[in-house]
Design an enzyme around this catalytic site. Structure first.
Site, PDB file in Angstrom:
ATOM      1  N   ASP A  69       0.811  -1.212   0.000  1.00  0.00           N
ATOM      2  CA  ASP A  69       0.000   0.000   0.000  1.00  0.00           C
ATOM      3  C   ASP A  69       0.848   1.267   0.000  1.00  0.00           C
ATOM      4  O   ASP A  69       0.451   2.284  -0.577  1.00  0.00           O
ATOM      5  CB  ASP A  69      -0.937  -0.006   1.208  1.00  0.00           C
ATOM      6  N   GLY A  70       2.015   1.228   0.641  1.00  0.00           N
ATOM      7  CA  GLY A  70       2.872   2.410   0.654  1.00  0.00           C
ATOM      8  C   GLY A  70       3.306   2.820  -0.741  1.00  0.00           C
ATOM      9  O   GLY A  70       3.316   4.014  -1.083  1.00  0.00           O
ATOM     10  N   ASN A 106      -5.010   8.870   0.879  1.00  0.00           N
ATOM     11  CA  ASN A 106      -5.535   8.410   2.159  1.00  0.00           C
ATOM     12  C   ASN A 106      -5.933   9.528   3.111  1.00  0.00           C
ATOM     13  O   ASN A 106      -7.094   9.704   3.411  1.00  0.00           O
ATOM     14  CB  ASN A 106      -4.531   7.488   2.853  1.00  0.00           C
ATOM     15  N   ARG A 111      -9.170  20.109  21.407  1.00  0.00           N
ATOM     16  CA  ARG A 111      -7.967  19.875  22.202  1.00  0.00           C
ATOM     17  C   ARG A 111      -7.703  18.373  22.211  1.00  0.00           C
ATOM     18  O   ARG A 111      -8.610  17.568  22.423  1.00  0.00           O
ATOM     19  CB  ARG A 111      -8.113  20.387  23.637  1.00  0.00           C
ATOM     20  N   ALA A 151      -7.400   3.177   7.274  1.00  0.00           N
ATOM     21  CA  ALA A 151      -5.996   3.342   7.655  1.00  0.00           C
ATOM     22  C   ALA A 151      -5.924   3.979   9.047  1.00  0.00           C
ATOM     23  O   ALA A 151      -6.549   3.499   9.986  1.00  0.00           O
ATOM     24  CB  ALA A 151      -5.269   4.163   6.590  1.00  0.00           C
ATOM     25  N   SER A 162      -7.220   6.596  10.355  1.00  0.00           N
ATOM     26  CA  SER A 162      -8.509   7.031  10.890  1.00  0.00           C
ATOM     27  C   SER A 162      -9.215   5.908  11.646  1.00  0.00           C
ATOM     28  O   SER A 162      -9.811   6.133  12.706  1.00  0.00           O
ATOM     29  CB  SER A 162      -9.398   7.539   9.749  1.00  0.00           C
ATOM     30  N   LEU A 163      -9.149   4.697  11.123  1.00  0.00           N
ATOM     31  CA  LEU A 163      -9.800   3.559  11.774  1.00  0.00           C
ATOM     32  C   LEU A 163      -9.204   3.304  13.152  1.00  0.00           C
ATOM     33  O   LEU A 163      -9.928   3.061  14.124  1.00  0.00           O
ATOM     34  CB  LEU A 163      -9.669   2.316  10.891  1.00  0.00           C
ATOM     35  N   SER A 164      -7.877   3.370  13.258  1.00  0.00           N
ATOM     36  CA  SER A 164      -7.228   3.112  14.545  1.00  0.00           C
ATOM     37  C   SER A 164      -7.532   4.202  15.566  1.00  0.00           C
ATOM     38  O   SER A 164      -7.407   3.979  16.772  1.00  0.00           O
ATOM     39  CB  SER A 164      -5.713   2.985  14.361  1.00  0.00           C
ATOM     40  N   ALA A 211      -7.223  11.072  20.068  1.00  0.00           N
ATOM     41  CA  ALA A 211      -7.128  11.204  21.532  1.00  0.00           C
ATOM     42  C   ALA A 211      -7.678  12.555  21.990  1.00  0.00           C
ATOM     43  O   ALA A 211      -6.992  13.322  22.669  1.00  0.00           O
ATOM     44  CB  ALA A 211      -5.684  11.008  21.995  1.00  0.00           C
TER      45      ALA A 211
END
Length: 268
Positions: free
Chosen positions: A55-56, A129, A156, A170, A172-174, A193
């Protein structure tokens, strides 16, 4: 017919395979350009792009050629092949279809990312991506998000991801973002976070523009598809919109998205 072979120069197996395939294609009177990322993108007219790697390598090919409306085929030689359509051991089987142009195309939305310092444009990049804004230190960021001029309450946290639906599986899912159908054109905006518990992921129309800037002087960076990194400070602003052209991904065989992604995630 003229084909670009994109390979990963950091992986010896893809370099060797590119030379091998180039020889086979040349014997079939196909002109071949090999792109290993060292030189500027090939500017001449081409008919097809074949990407050898994972994918990279596909993300790099999309940045270099995605705005030129050239069919792009991902041939997986890596460990992650979400963006590939066939495996390297299937190439001989499908090569006649490529040469006869017997394949379908799937348009994947790309991002146009413009970074400014005050009012001056610093750089413009296209990506498949995502864009990531994150802190470059252990401290949280405080930053502003605007969607087509609509100002949201300050964020924040560690950062923010703006992805395409292709990029939804990618980074975003994690970070807790949704899995989106890649045939849907949309921005996925996912906090990383977040210190503010009611800041949830957003799904935004591709007709809108998204703007980000810091509210405090902090050490921050912008990442593009996990491959390009640049410093980002209080004097900077980034503007994200839908790129003028989608990436034209070649489908030689059916690869049902939801079945494939479900199986891949179950194995992790």
């Amino acid at each position: 017919m003229k084909i670009i072979l994109v390979n990963n120069r950091f992986k010896e197996n893809t370099e060797k395979k590119a030379q091998e395939i180039a020889g086979q294609l040349s014997a079939l009177n196909v002109e071949v350009i090999i792109d290993n990322g060292l030189d500027e993108p090939y500017a001449g007219t081409v008919d097809f792009i074949m990407v050898l790697g994972g994918d990279g390598t596909m993300l790099r090919a999309a940045r270099r050629y995605g705005q030129r409306a050239i069919p792009v085929l991902g041939v997986n030689m890596g460990t992650v092949g979400f963006l590939s359509n066939i495996e390297i051991n299937e190439l001989a089987e499908y090569l006649p279809l490529i040469l006869r142009e017997e394949y379908s195309l799937e348009a994947r939305m790309m991002l146009e990312v413009a970074v400014f310092q005050q009012q001056s444009l610093l750089t413009r990049v296209f990506c498949l991506n995502e864009l990531l804004l994150r802190s470059n230190s252990p401290r949280m960021l405080s930053f502003a998000l605007e969607i087509s001029g609509q100002k949201l309450e300050p964020y924040r946290g560690d950062g923010l991801i703006v992805s395409t639906t292709t990029g939804s599986t990618a980074y975003s899912l994690s970070a807790g973002g949704p899995i989106a159908d890649p045939q849907l054109d949309a921005f996925i905006v996912t906090p990383v976070a977040s210190h503010i518990i009611n800041k949830r992921p957003l799904v935004v129309s591709p007709e809108r523009e998204i703007s980000l800037h810091l509210l405090e002087e902090r050490e921050a960076i912008i990442g593009i598809d996990g491959q390009i990194k640049m410093d980002f400070g209080a004097e900077n602003r980034v503007l994200i919109k839908r790129a003028p052209h989608p990436l034209l991904m070649v489908n030689l065989k059916a690869k049902p998205f939801f079945t494939s992604i479900d199986r891949s995630l179950q194995r992790q």
